[in-house]
Design an enzyme around this catalytic site. Structure first.
Site: not given
Ligand code: ARG
Length: 258
Positions: A128, A251, A57, A157, A82
């Site tokens: 998140r 993203c 990612d 997000h 991550r």
């Molecule tokens: N697969 C990543 C996650 O879920 C995607 C992140 C997307 N980034 C963003 N800035 N929305 O963390």
């Protein structure tokens, strides 16, 4: 930006990600290169962060930090998959001579959940970034933080549900927010452009604007006309492979705001 060299969907940390649905890495690279080349053609400078194996990612560079007036608030990821991206970003900034690089105490996923407008730092929570990171960001940047509660897991997000067009002009998808946060947005941004469910699902709010050109996923067709009518030049890009991981234009783009 960080090239999608190791990009794959090997785990699922948001509803878009299905490891059973393969991504086409070669196509992902072409789409990413197209986005990079469009920024350059518009006169922007694109810096490249080296991708690391085992971090599929990492292409979503926006999550690695938040930069305002040269001050860098590092990230602290919510998911173990991550975590190791954060130090790679911090090292990049330190190596480039950014003097103020703050290693955060609380979980924040960079510009995924922090959106900078002329007057405010909009801050997402619910999936998140920790609400505690909002106060940390306000203290570090000295900008008023407006906390916004996300309620739809597809829009995990803030940058999947809201984008800045210029100054305090924004576009967003109201249904992604709690009733209270929706009321706050309507109060602060009474003339904002609001997106339909279809355009939001196409990740049309995951857009980057330089104040004139708005780069956004081509699938968000309903946004083009209203953007044009407000004086912007929408630029559609195909990000289908990145979309499989729940990401798109914004993203993939961490803004340095030089
Ligand atoms: N697969 C990543 C996650 O879920 C995607 C992140 C997307 N980034 C963003 N800035 N929305 O963390």
């Amino acid at each position: 930006m960080c090239p999608p060299t190791y990009f794959r969907v090997t785990y699922s940390i948001n509803p878009w990600m299905d490891p059973a649905k393969p991504v086409d890495p070669a196509l992902a690279l072409l789409q990413w290169e197209d986005l990079r080349d469009r920024y350059r053609a518009l006169g922007h400078t694109v810096e490249i962060l080296q991708p690391l194996p085992g971090l599929p990612d990492m292409v979503f560079a926006a999550n690695g930090a938040t930069v305002v007036d040269g001050r860098v608030l590092g990230a602290r990821f919510a998911n173990a998959e991550r975590t190791a991206e954060a130090p790679a970003h911090r090292e990049w900034f330190l190596g480039r001579g950014f003097a103020e690089v703050h290693d955060p105490v609380h979980i924040n996923e960079g510009e995924g959940d922090f959106v900078v407008t002329a007057s405010w730092l909009l801050a997402g929570r619910g999936f998140r970034s920790s609400p505690l990171s909002h106060a940390e960001a306000q203290e570090f940047f000295g900008r008023p933080v407006i906390g916004l509660e996300l309620v739809d897991p597809r829009f995990y997000h803030l940058d999947t549900a809201l984008a800045v067009l210029s100054g305090d002009d924004i576009m967003y998808y109201p249904e992604a927010f709690s009733p209270g946060s929706r009321a706050v947005l309507a109060h602060l941004f009474p003339t904002a452009l609001t997106a339909t469910a279809d355009d939001a699902a196409a990740l049309g709010l995951n857009a980057v604007s330089d104040g004139l050109h708005v780069l956004l996923p081509a699938g968000a067709g309903g946004l083009f006309r209203p953007l044009h009518d407000r004086g912007y030049e929408p630029v559609g890009v195909d990000m289908s492979e990145l979309h499989k991981a729940g990401g798109s234009v914004k993203c993939c783009t961490l803004e340095l705001r030089d």
